[in-house]
Write an enzyme that holds these catalytic residues in place. Structure first.
Site, PDB file in Angstrom:
ATOM      1  N   SER A   3      -5.222   5.907  15.772  1.00 12.71           N
ATOM      2  CA  SER A   3      -3.911   5.605  15.196  1.00 12.71           C
ATOM      3  C   SER A   3      -4.045   5.029  13.795  1.00 12.71           C
ATOM      4  CB  SER A   3      -3.142   4.647  16.104  1.00 12.71           C
ATOM      5  OG  SER A   3      -3.887   3.452  16.287  1.00 12.71           O
ATOM      6  N   GLY A   4      -4.941   5.619  12.996  1.00 12.12           N
ATOM      7  CA  GLY A   4      -4.966   5.314  11.566  1.00 12.12           C
ATOM      8  C   GLY A   4      -4.074   6.317  10.864  1.00 12.12           C
ATOM      9  N   VAL A   5      -4.209   6.379   9.535  1.00  9.70           N
ATOM     10  CA  VAL A   5      -3.357   7.287   8.765  1.00  9.70           C
ATOM     11  C   VAL A   5      -3.480   8.713   9.292  1.00  9.70           C
ATOM     12  CG1 VAL A   5      -5.139   7.589   6.953  1.00  9.70           C
ATOM     13  CG2 VAL A   5      -2.766   8.074   6.428  1.00  9.70           C
ATOM     14  N   ALA A   6      -4.689   9.144   9.649  1.00  8.73           N
ATOM     15  CA  ALA A   6      -4.900  10.540  10.049  1.00  8.73           C
ATOM     16  C   ALA A   6      -4.244  10.834  11.394  1.00  8.73           C
ATOM     17  CB  ALA A   6      -6.401  10.845  10.094  1.00  8.73           C
ATOM     18  N   ALA A  36      -6.658  -1.249   4.370  1.00  6.74           N
ATOM     19  CA  ALA A  36      -6.838  -0.706   3.013  1.00  6.74           C
ATOM     20  C   ALA A  36      -6.028  -1.506   2.007  1.00  6.74           C
ATOM     21  CB  ALA A  36      -6.446   0.758   2.982  1.00  6.74           C
ATOM     22  N   GLY A  39      -5.180   1.233  -2.726  1.00  9.05           N
ATOM     23  CA  GLY A  39      -4.093   2.185  -2.769  1.00  9.05           C
ATOM     24  C   GLY A  39      -4.486   3.604  -2.480  1.00  9.05           C
ATOM     25  N   GLU A 104      -8.267   2.601 -11.332  1.00  8.57           N
ATOM     26  CA  GLU A 104      -9.476   2.133 -10.651  1.00  8.57           C
ATOM     27  C   GLU A 104     -10.698   2.777 -11.277  1.00  8.57           C
ATOM     28  OE1 GLU A 104      -9.095   2.775  -6.445  1.00  8.57           O
ATOM     29  OE2 GLU A 104      -8.194   0.819  -6.124  1.00  8.57           O
ATOM     30  N   ASP A 198     -17.341   6.223  17.372  1.00 12.60           N
ATOM     31  CA  ASP A 198     -17.145   6.963  18.627  1.00 12.60           C
ATOM     32  C   ASP A 198     -16.972   8.466  18.389  1.00 12.60           C
ATOM     33  OD1 ASP A 198     -17.037   4.350  19.422  1.00 12.60           O
ATOM     34  OD2 ASP A 198     -15.166   4.511  20.528  1.00 12.60           O
ATOM     35  N   HIS A 219     -19.772  -1.193  -0.243  1.00 12.51           N
ATOM     36  CA  HIS A 219     -18.985  -1.919  -1.250  1.00 12.51           C
ATOM     37  C   HIS A 219     -19.842  -3.080  -1.739  1.00 12.51           C
ATOM     38  CE1 HIS A 219     -15.769  -4.010  -3.276  1.00 12.51           C
ATOM     39  NE2 HIS A 219     -15.016  -2.950  -3.103  1.00 12.51           N
ATOM     40  N   ARG A 265     -20.424   1.549  -8.180  1.00 13.65           N
ATOM     41  CA  ARG A 265     -20.540   0.787  -6.926  1.00 13.65           C
ATOM     42  C   ARG A 265     -21.953   0.772  -6.343  1.00 13.65           C
ATOM     43  NH1 ARG A 265     -15.307   1.836  -2.947  1.00 13.65           N
ATOM     44  NH2 ARG A 265     -13.957   0.527  -4.193  1.00 13.65           N
ATOM     45  N   ARG A 358     -17.596   8.921  -2.443  1.00 15.12           N
ATOM     46  CA  ARG A 358     -16.132   8.983  -2.462  1.00 15.12           C
ATOM     47  C   ARG A 358     -15.577   8.306  -3.708  1.00 15.12           C
ATOM     48  NH1 ARG A 358     -11.963   5.003   0.009  1.00 15.12           N
ATOM     49  NH2 ARG A 358     -13.638   3.568  -0.446  1.00 15.12           N
TER      50      ARG A 358
HETATM   51  C1  LIG Z   1     -11.253  -3.229   3.867  1.00 13.17           C
HETATM   52  C2  LIG Z   1     -11.002  -1.781   3.541  1.00 13.17           C
HETATM   53  C3  LIG Z   1     -10.296  -1.443   2.396  1.00 13.17           C
HETATM   54  C4  LIG Z   1     -10.056  -0.096   2.092  1.00 13.17           C
HETATM   55  N1  LIG Z   1      -9.306   0.207   0.987  1.00 13.17           N
HETATM   56  C5  LIG Z   1      -8.973   1.510   0.759  1.00 13.17           C
HETATM   57  C6  LIG Z   1      -8.093   1.863  -0.298  1.00 13.17           C
HETATM   58  O1  LIG Z   1      -7.589   1.004  -1.022  1.00 13.17           O
HETATM   59  N2  LIG Z   1      -7.804   3.184  -0.475  1.00 13.17           N
HETATM   60  C7  LIG Z   1      -8.314   4.170   0.306  1.00 13.17           C
HETATM   61  O2  LIG Z   1      -8.016   5.361   0.089  1.00 13.17           O
HETATM   62  N3  LIG Z   1      -9.152   3.847   1.320  1.00 13.17           N
HETATM   63  C8  LIG Z   1      -9.482   2.562   1.567  1.00 13.17           C
HETATM   64  N4  LIG Z   1     -10.309   2.256   2.604  1.00 13.17           N
HETATM   65  C9  LIG Z   1     -10.781   3.348   3.474  1.00 13.17           C
HETATM   66  C10 LIG Z   1      -9.631   3.829   4.355  1.00 13.17           C
HETATM   67  O3  LIG Z   1      -8.905   2.706   4.808  1.00 13.17           O
HETATM   68  C11 LIG Z   1     -10.123   4.614   5.567  1.00 13.17           C
HETATM   69  O4  LIG Z   1     -11.070   5.560   5.188  1.00 13.17           O
HETATM   70  C12 LIG Z   1      -8.959   5.340   6.241  1.00 13.17           C
HETATM   71  O5  LIG Z   1      -7.930   4.427   6.516  1.00 13.17           O
HETATM   72  C13 LIG Z   1      -9.421   6.032   7.509  1.00 13.17           C
HETATM   73  O6  LIG Z   1      -8.291   6.489   8.216  1.00 13.17           O
HETATM   74  P1  LIG Z   1      -8.486   7.189   9.624  1.00 13.17           P
HETATM   75  O7  LIG Z   1      -7.119   7.468  10.157  1.00 13.17           O
HETATM   76  O8  LIG Z   1      -9.417   8.293   9.511  1.00 13.17           O
HETATM   77  O9  LIG Z   1      -9.226   6.083  10.519  1.00 13.17           O
HETATM   78  P2  LIG Z   1      -8.789   4.607  10.918  1.00 13.17           P
HETATM   79  O10 LIG Z   1      -7.680   4.123  10.082  1.00 13.17           O
HETATM   80  O11 LIG Z   1     -10.005   3.794  10.974  1.00 13.17           O
HETATM   81  O12 LIG Z   1      -8.266   4.817  12.402  1.00 13.17           O
HETATM   82  C14 LIG Z   1      -9.137   5.196  13.438  1.00 13.17           C
HETATM   83  C15 LIG Z   1      -8.416   5.007  14.762  1.00 13.17           C
HETATM   84  O13 LIG Z   1      -9.176   5.555  15.842  1.00 13.17           O
HETATM   85  C16 LIG Z   1      -9.199   4.633  16.921  1.00 13.17           C
HETATM   86  N5  LIG Z   1     -10.375   4.932  17.746  1.00 13.17           N
HETATM   87  C17 LIG Z   1     -11.691   4.828  17.410  1.00 13.17           C
HETATM   88  N6  LIG Z   1     -12.470   5.192  18.442  1.00 13.17           N
HETATM   89  C18 LIG Z   1     -11.634   5.544  19.458  1.00 13.17           C
HETATM   90  C19 LIG Z   1     -11.830   5.989  20.792  1.00 13.17           C
HETATM   91  N7  LIG Z   1     -13.044   6.151  21.328  1.00 13.17           N
HETATM   92  N8  LIG Z   1     -10.742   6.236  21.553  1.00 13.17           N
HETATM   93  C20 LIG Z   1      -9.484   6.063  21.064  1.00 13.17           C
HETATM   94  N9  LIG Z   1      -9.235   5.629  19.803  1.00 13.17           N
HETATM   95  C21 LIG Z   1     -10.299   5.378  19.005  1.00 13.17           C
HETATM   96  C22 LIG Z   1      -9.214   3.289  16.246  1.00 13.17           C
HETATM   97  O14 LIG Z   1      -8.829   2.284  17.122  1.00 13.17           O
HETATM   98  C23 LIG Z   1      -8.202   3.547  15.113  1.00 13.17           C
HETATM   99  O15 LIG Z   1      -6.878   3.413  15.613  1.00 13.17           O
HETATM  100  C24 LIG Z   1     -10.563   0.922   2.934  1.00 13.17           C
HETATM  101  C25 LIG Z   1     -11.269   0.587   4.076  1.00 13.17           C
HETATM  102  C26 LIG Z   1     -11.488  -0.751   4.394  1.00 13.17           C
HETATM  103  C27 LIG Z   1     -12.238  -1.069   5.654  1.00 13.17           C
END
Ligand SMILES: Cc1cc2nc3c(=O)[nH]c(=O)nc-3n(C[C@H](O)[C@H](O)[C@H](O)COP(=O)(O)OP(=O)(O)OC[C@H]3O[C@@H](n4cnc5c(N)ncnc54)[C@H](O)[C@@H]3O)c2cc1C
Length: 492
Positions: A3-6, A36, A39, A104, A198, A219, A265, A358
């Site tokens: 439940s991240g952005v993707a 994040a 931005g 940036e 995972d 970082h 970086r 990246r």
């Molecule tokens: C501190 C920080 C700052 C950042 N700042 C930026 C920024 O400014 N700009 C930018 O573009 N990117 C930034 N990033 C990177 C960016 O946030 C991530 O790459 C991006 O949000 C990933 O999105 P996602 O949906 O792929 O995964 P995530 O947002 O990590 O979501 C993954 C989801 O999968 C779930 N999950 C994992 N394993 C399982 C499982 N086995 N079963 C069920 N659910 C599971 C997790 O609980 C979570 O809900 C930052 C990252 C961090 C950590």
């Protein structure tokens, strides 16, 4: 899954085609997305263009980007941002009502869309969670941990999961892994505790193709405190004049790079890592900003003060930390993986947009752009989910938490020392050997630790195989990029 952005964006958009179920390991808001800060990059400003964004992305990727995927990212990015605004995202606006765009490192134009200064990810998550809640065709299972894919007749037919400790089998016409990154395999990381890799491990165990696993971005400046995860101290602080000092008080970056603290970086992260080994703790000295620090960086000031540090007056302890995984599950431009009916998007996927490194703020964008494509493609997916009586399976009994923690800590320490910022053949060989030993000791209930161990093994194996340095991957025994590795990707 996730439940991240993707995951959220896929669910919202795919619900126009059918019923969607989100499984997420903890709550809807537990994700890297919600953390994040900086931005989302998109060519929306005057004087900017997708072509300029493309050039910057390719330059960062060190000759390893998939040019078609980058084209998709930069061309479709602006539409995704506007759509998110229409969906209710409150991005920061200038007095003229237009988006306020930040600048940036390594971006040739101002193109970073942000919300409440440094709370962009939380705003993106809030907006998408609202959309998901508003849709009657999206259901959510929180505290649902995916354990494995169901593979039948060469297709992915769904997943087996542990939902609040109970075994649950879910069958689906299309399954999407959006499980994020794997920073938790390293001792120091900015990633949330759910980022245990995972998705990489689950896919690998089902023989799904992965690539570029050696490319991890570190970082340079996380707050060096005994916490997990570590809080981030933005590059902007160095941009405003803060300098780095080693334990002897020396400003060591001046000798290392002509841009000193504002070097790329990976250069700054490596320099800090080496100074830590040579002299001890490394400090960010922002005392020149004095009282202005709190006005310019209210968020970081609050983080520091909560840990007893007054950032405009005292030295701030910093350390590099694992931040982002460039590699992952190989997908085509529609998010299809090597296994039929299995899709991947977000950080767990390897679309090829990041190559070996990246560009800052391109990952939230990648999540939005490719989740949209996955959702569209799912609309075309055939009906394969055969309703069957679930095959009984057991969720392994809960492991001894103490022993599980010891195993996790051992993996994290090994990876930090040998497969982190500075790698070499000897260290990597020892690391893979010791990871295999840890793997043998893991018991059935240590499912998360198993995923950490398998993902760590993929990273260390890939890092050992790539006998050169490129982007986020640095080998002290092969410190230069080599022509024969240019454009070459390692698949697993
Ligand atoms: C501190 C920080 C700052 C950042 N700042 C930026 C920024 O400014 N700009 C930018 O573009 N990117 C930034 N990033 C990177 C960016 O946030 C991530 O790459 C991006 O949000 C990933 O999105 P996602 O949906 O792929 O995964 P995530 O947002 O990590 O979501 C993954 C989801 O999968 C779930 N999950 C994992 N394993 C399982 C499982 N086995 N079963 C069920 N659910 C599971 C997790 O609980 C979570 O809900 C930052 C990252 C961090 C950590």
């Amino acid at each position: 899954m996730g439940s991240g952005v993707a995951g959220l964006h896929t669910a919202w958009r795919a619900s126009t085609h059918g019923e969607v179920l989100i499984l997420t390991k903890r709550t809807l808001f537990d994700s890297a997305t919600a953390y994040a800060q900086g931005g989302i990059a998109a060519a929306l400003g005057a004087g900017d263009s997708p072509d300029l964004h493309r050039k910057d992305t390719l330059a960062a990727g060190a000759a390893l980007c998939d040019t078609e995927a980058v084209e998709v990212l930069v061309e479709e990015g602006p539409a995704r941002i506007r759509e998110l605004q229409l969906a209710g995202a409150r991005f920061d606006l200038g007095t003229d009502g237009r988006l306020k765009l930040g600048k940036e490192a390594a971006h040739s134009r101002r193109r970073i869309v942000h919300a409440q200064g440094d709370r962009t990810g939380a705003e993106v998550a809030r907006t998408l969670v609202d959309r998901v809640h508003a849709s009657r065709r999206v259901s959510v299972l929180e505290h649902a941990r995916v354990l494995e894919l169901i593979v039948e007749r060469g297709r992915c037919a769904g997943v087996r999961a542990s939902v609040l400790g109970q075994p649950v089998e879910i069958r689906a016409d299309a399954t999407v892994l959006a499980t994020g990154g794997c920073g938790q395999v390293y001792r120091y990381t900015t990633n949330p505790v759910v980022a245990t890799g995972d998705g990489f491990a689950i896919a690998h165990r089902a023989d799904v193709t992965l690539a570029d696993m050696e490319f991890v971005q570190f970082h340079p400046t996380a707050l060096d405190t005994p916490e997990n995860p570590l809080a981030l101290v933005s590059e902007a602080v160095r941009g405003e004049g803060a300098v780095l000092r080693n334990a002897e008080g020396e400003r060591f970056m001046v000798k290392r790079h002509k841009l000193a603290e504002l070097a790329p970086r990976d250069v700054v992260a490596r320099a800090i890592f080496n100074e830590q080994k040579r002299t001890g703790r490394v400090w960010l000295d922002a005392r020149s900003l004095g009282k202005n620090f709190a006005t310019r960086f209210p968020g970081i000031t609050a983080l520091c003060r909560a840990r007893g540090i007054e950032p405009g007056e005292q030295l701030i302890p910093v350390t590099p930390a694992a931040h982002y995984m460039m590699g992952g599950i190989v997908t085509d431009l529609s998010g299809r993986t090597s296994l039929a009916d299995l899709f991947a998007c977000g950080e767990v996927a390897c679309t090829g947009v990041h190559g070996a490194n990246r560009l800052a703020s391109n990952s939230l964008l990648e999540g939005l752009v490719f989740a949209e494509r996955v959702a569209r493609e799912m609309g075309q997916a055939g009906r394969h989910a055969v309703p069957r009586r679930p095959r009984p399976f057991d969720v392994p009994p809960l492991a001894d938490r103490g022993a599980a923690q010891v195993a996790a800590d051992a993996i994290r320490a090994l990876m930090w020392d040998a497969a982190g910022i500075d790698r070499n053949s000897r260290g990597l060989r020892a690391c893979t050997r010791q990871l295999a030993e840890i793997g043998e000791r893991l018991t059935g209930g240590m499912t998360e630790e198993r995923n950490m161990c398998d993902t760590a093994m993929l990273i260390a194996g890939a890092a050992l195989a790539r006998r050169e340095s490129r982007g986020g991957h640095y080998r002290s025994d092969f410190p230069r990029a080599k022509g024969e590795w240019r454009g070459k990707r390692l698949e697993w």
